[in-house]
Design a protein around this motif. Structure first.
Motif, PDB file in Angstrom:
ATOM      1  N   UNK A  96     -42.859  -1.466  17.743  1.00 38.05           N
ATOM      2  CA  UNK A  96     -43.208  -1.892  16.382  1.00 38.05           C
ATOM      3  C   UNK A  96     -41.963  -2.243  15.571  1.00 38.05           C
ATOM      4  N   UNK A  97     -40.916  -1.437  15.701  1.00 42.23           N
ATOM      5  CA  UNK A  97     -39.720  -1.680  14.879  1.00 42.23           C
ATOM      6  C   UNK A  97     -38.901  -2.858  15.384  1.00 42.23           C
ATOM      7  N   UNK A  98     -38.880  -3.074  16.696  1.00 42.35           N
ATOM      8  CA  UNK A  98     -38.021  -4.144  17.231  1.00 42.35           C
ATOM      9  C   UNK A  98     -38.538  -5.528  16.890  1.00 42.35           C
ATOM     10  N   UNK A  99     -39.801  -5.637  16.487  1.00 42.00           N
ATOM     11  CA  UNK A  99     -40.355  -6.935  16.083  1.00 42.00           C
ATOM     12  C   UNK A  99     -39.561  -7.520  14.924  1.00 42.00           C
ATOM     13  N   UNK A 100     -39.042  -6.653  14.074  1.00 42.28           N
ATOM     14  CA  UNK A 100     -38.356  -7.112  12.857  1.00 42.28           C
ATOM     15  C   UNK A 100     -37.045  -7.805  13.190  1.00 42.28           C
ATOM     16  N   UNK A 101     -36.353  -7.341  14.227  1.00 38.46           N
ATOM     17  CA  UNK A 101     -34.995  -7.833  14.497  1.00 38.46           C
ATOM     18  C   UNK A 101     -34.974  -9.339  14.746  1.00 38.46           C
ATOM     19  N   UNK A 111     -25.769  -2.485   9.925  1.00 31.38           N
ATOM     20  CA  UNK A 111     -25.982  -1.159   9.322  1.00 31.38           C
ATOM     21  C   UNK A 111     -27.248  -1.157   8.466  1.00 31.38           C
ATOM     22  N   UNK A 112     -27.436  -2.221   7.683  1.00 28.41           N
ATOM     23  CA  UNK A 112     -28.626  -2.300   6.848  1.00 28.41           C
ATOM     24  C   UNK A 112     -29.881  -2.375   7.715  1.00 28.41           C
ATOM     25  N   UNK A 113     -29.807  -3.141   8.803  1.00 26.68           N
ATOM     26  CA  UNK A 113     -30.961  -3.238   9.696  1.00 26.68           C
ATOM     27  C   UNK A 113     -31.288  -1.875  10.316  1.00 26.68           C
ATOM     28  N   UNK A 114     -30.290  -1.119  10.656  1.00 28.98           N
ATOM     29  CA  UNK A 114     -30.529   0.205  11.237  1.00 28.98           C
ATOM     30  C   UNK A 114     -31.306   1.087  10.264  1.00 28.98           C
ATOM     31  N   UNK A 115     -30.990   0.987   8.978  1.00 28.70           N
ATOM     32  CA  UNK A 115     -31.707   1.786   7.980  1.00 28.70           C
ATOM     33  C   UNK A 115     -33.156   1.315   7.834  1.00 28.70           C
ATOM     34  N   UNK A 116     -33.370  -0.006   7.918  1.00 33.93           N
ATOM     35  CA  UNK A 116     -34.761  -0.488   7.841  1.00 33.93           C
ATOM     36  C   UNK A 116     -35.570   0.015   9.043  1.00 33.93           C
ATOM     37  N   UNK A 117     -34.932   0.104  10.201  1.00 35.95           N
ATOM     38  CA  UNK A 117     -35.618   0.627  11.394  1.00 35.95           C
ATOM     39  C   UNK A 117     -36.056   2.072  11.177  1.00 35.95           C
ATOM     40  N   UNK A 118     -35.159   2.890  10.646  1.00 36.27           N
ATOM     41  CA  UNK A 118     -35.503   4.295  10.383  1.00 36.27           C
ATOM     42  C   UNK A 118     -36.639   4.391   9.368  1.00 36.27           C
ATOM     43  N   UNK A 119     -36.593   3.505   8.366  1.00 37.64           N
ATOM     44  CA  UNK A 119     -37.622   3.535   7.323  1.00 37.64           C
ATOM     45  C   UNK A 119     -39.000   3.217   7.908  1.00 37.64           C
TER      46      UNK A 119
END
Length: 701
Positions: A96-101, A111-119
């Motif tokens: 689900x999270x990797x779809x965003x990348x 770094x910002x993308x990593x935080x969106x993944x955690x969110x």
């Protein structure tokens, strides 16, 4: 109690889902530009690490609060089913999270993308998943699950959730630089074959994604896998057809994403659909991808890999298609009731996912800018974010430094042993040749500049000399002509001899008059070139001017055996111009026409007011004419076009060029219409502002 074989199947299915992560990495890396492919691959691995870890620590407790994961039974511990189920769900969260990348590739910082993944892994996916899947491990069902919402393997829970989050982030960070606008274009993928391999990996992984969602190795698994493969096939085929109809070509991205759209769409009901229905759902998913992609482009939403059309659009459509295409007896509700539940689930999960993602990402953007700087985007995130370079990127950077309008190419770095070493070597050879030719061109240009300067200096000196010699040249010639006329008229008594002296005197006078005419033309031309000829404007009555010109040229016409006719409009207005130059214009045109007209021919002089307010002086003859290709040369100074006539009627070749220059001084124009052997028509047009009525109106205003 779960059997050991069920546990084994979940582990195998988990491994296949992990293969999907590699498929995503290959697909997205190939669809972006080379300067960002390392960054995209790194994000795919990072979001798997972060999302799986976050789901293991907190997300699973949110999504499955009171089932086997919280308190596994002895049998589940003995067979390892609980651990296998947790592993399976962790990898679903990663999907689900990797779809965003891919959607936001090439512009969001690592770094910002990593935080969106955690969110997403903590605040969105577990909550939406608990509504539809909370009872999968034997716990209390979620509210959508209780209503009978069907989403077998996550068309909505996994794929649409990722798609909604990706859409929210796209709206916040905006399109890539240069993507839209008057000169916008779709960036070229760096490695389409790698993307195709990624699709195949995803397709294989979907065997575990859908087949493993049965949570047991039952007899229904082969049918689920068959439906999955059929949906992918029909999704790709439908997307190809739609692409051809919409874009008039089969776009490769449409083909690849069409396959994925079919797989996403069938995921919601793969366990209930017949093979025929699965094929239909897959085709709908492929069509949804092409339609949604076209809509995003029109809305100027820049999805780098087509993630939103594939996962959001196809996922939602596939979820809604379950009650419409599944056999009624396979449903727990009537088809229309089931459709209402499906629509509620799609809407509820979509609204929650998008709203929370948008608010959360917007707040995060205030703390840490989600988008990289313009310079980092230009350089590429491989270098800007990771200092990861490649020979190709180095070569592109070296060549990019030469993009200025005045930049000369310089050699690029050559790295021994890499694939592009021959390209770099050949490029440097070309650069060396360019530098050599450039030096030769610069030397030639300098020589041309010197020659031009010398020619201009000589020309100016010539023009100044001729302009200043007016008195010295004209005075003795006038004296020769004057004395020849006195002798010819025998003003002081008869000349002696047998009459030959009279012939000599007449020849002297004619030669002097011709020489004076040539010198007058040369001097007039030189004065114009030197910028010393100024207009002495007055009101010119063209009717009187035409009468003067007729008197001055009719004897010449009579001797040449040419009929001379003069006409003008009855209400021809006066002209504001230099009377001497206007007379000279008419004399040159009429004399030239008589000169090039055979005996028995005709020359017509006409002055008229044209509909646009301009006054036109037109001289037509029935003479020898000019070839079309010679018309331009006829207006060049000192040009002789007709050798035979020039021998009989010598001249300096300045008649028409002088007329053109004089008309230019008046702001007018000169045109020639002629055909060899069919005469010529020369028209001198004065601008409307020189027509007396127009000039007076302008002065009054």
């Amino acid at each position: 109690m779960p059997q050991t074989i069920d546990t084994a199947w979940l582990i195998v299915a988990s491994a296949l889902v992990l293969v999907m992560q590699g498929g995503f990495a290959a697909l997205e890396s190939g669809l972006v530009r080379a300067r960002n492919n390392i960054n995209v691959a790194a994000k795919n691995i990072a979001d798997l690490c972060l999302s799986a870890a976050a789901f293991w620590m907190l997300g699973a407790a949110i999504m499955f609060a009171d089932g086997s994961l919280a308190a596994p039974s002895p049998g589940e511990i003995e067979t390892g089913w609980a651990a296998a189920f947790l592993l399976f769900q962790m990898l679903f969260c990663g999907t689900a999270t990797t779809i965003i990348s891919g959607a936001v590739a090439e512009r969001v910082g690592y770094r910002a993308y990593s935080l969106t993944t955690l969110f997403v892994a903590l605040a969105i996916y577990p909550v939406a998943g608990s509504w539809a899947w909370r009872g999968l491990d034997g716990g209390q069902p979620g509210w959508l699950e209780t209503m009978g919402f069907i989403d077998f393997a996550g068309s909505t829970v996994v794929h649409s959730v990722g798609g909604w989050a990706a859409l929210a982030l796209l709206l916040i960070v905006g399109p890539r630089a240069g993507r839209f606008g008057p000169e916008g274009e779709r960036p070229q993928p760096s490695n389409v074959p790698l993307s195709a391999l990624g699709v195949i990996c995803l397709w294989v992984g979907w065997f575990g994604f859908n087949g493993g969602s049965a949570l047991a190795f039952s007899g229904g698994v082969p049918g689920i896998v068959l439906n999955t493969v059929l949906a992918g096939c029909f999704g790709g085929a439908a997307a190809q057809i739609a692409s051809h109809l919409v874009f008039k070509t089969v776009r490769i991205d449409a083909l690849l994403n069409g396959v994925l759209g079919g797989l996403v769409a069938v995921t919601a009901g793969a366990h209930l659909l017949s093979p025929e229905a699965a094929a239909g759902v897959g085709a709908l998913g492929g069509l949804a991808v092409v339609g949604a992609s076209t809509l995003l482009e029109r809305l100027r939403i820049d999805d780098a890999v087509g993630a939103v059309p594939v996962h959001l659009a196809a996922g939602a459509l596939g979820t809604l298609a379950v009650p419409l295409l599944a056999a009624p007896e396979a449903l727990t509700r009537a088809p229309l009731d089931q459709l209402g539940v499906q629509a509620l689930g799609v809407a509820a999960i979509g609204a929650y996912s998008f709203a929370v993602a948008y608010v959360g990402f917007a707040l995060l953007n205030r703390l840490i800018p989600l988008r990289v700087s313009a310079e980092a985007e230009r350089r590429g995130l491989n270098v800007a974010e990771h200092e990861e370079r490649s020979a190709l990127i180095d070569m592109i950077d070296d060549m990019g430094e030469l993009s200025g309008p005045d930049a000369l190419p310089t050699p690029v770095r050559v790295q021994t042993g890499v694939e592009i070493e021959p390209v770099a070597l050949q490029y440097n050879k070309v650069v060396e040749r360019v530098h050599t030719h450039t030096r030769h061109l610069e030397e030639a240009m300098q020589e041309l500049i010197r020659a031009k300067s010398e020619a201009e200096t000589a020309n100016q000196a010539k023009s100044a000399f001729l302009a200043n010699m007016s008195h010295e040249l004209r005075t003795p010639l006038n004296a020769v002509i004057g004395f020849a006329e006195v002798m010819e008229q025998e003003s002081f008594g008869p000349l002696g001899g047998d009459g030959r002296y009279r012939d000599y005197v007449e020849t002297i006078r004619e030669a002097g008059a011709h020489l004076l005419s040539v010198i007058n033309d040369l001097l007039e031309h030189s004065r114009i070139e030197a910028g010393r000829l100024e207009l002495n404007e007055s009101t010119v009555d063209l009717r009187d001017m035409l009468a003067q010109v007729r008197r001055l040229t009719e004897e010449n016409a009579h001797q040449a055996g040419v009929a001379l006719e003069v006409a003008h409009d009855e209400d021809l207005p006066a002209l504001r111009a230099d009377a001497r130059l206007v007379r000279q214009i008419l004399l040159n045109l009429v004399s030239n026409a008589i000169k090039f007209t055979e005996r028995g021919g005709r020359v017509v002089v006409d002055a008229r007011l044209e509909p646009d307010g301009r006054i036109a002086l037109v001289v037509r003859d029935t003479g020898v004419g000019m070839a079309r290709e010679d018309l331009r040369r006829a207006l060049e100074p000192f040009t002789q076009l007709n050798a035979a006539y020039n021998k009989k009627h010598p001249g300096a070749g300045l008649g028409l060029p002088l007329v053109k220059a004089m008309m230019r001084l008046h702001g007018g124009s000169l045109t020639i219409d002629s055909m060899l052997g069919h005469g010529a028509t020369v028209t001198a047009r004065f601008p409307e502002s020189r027509t007396l009525a127009a000039a007076q109106a302008g002065d009054a205003a």
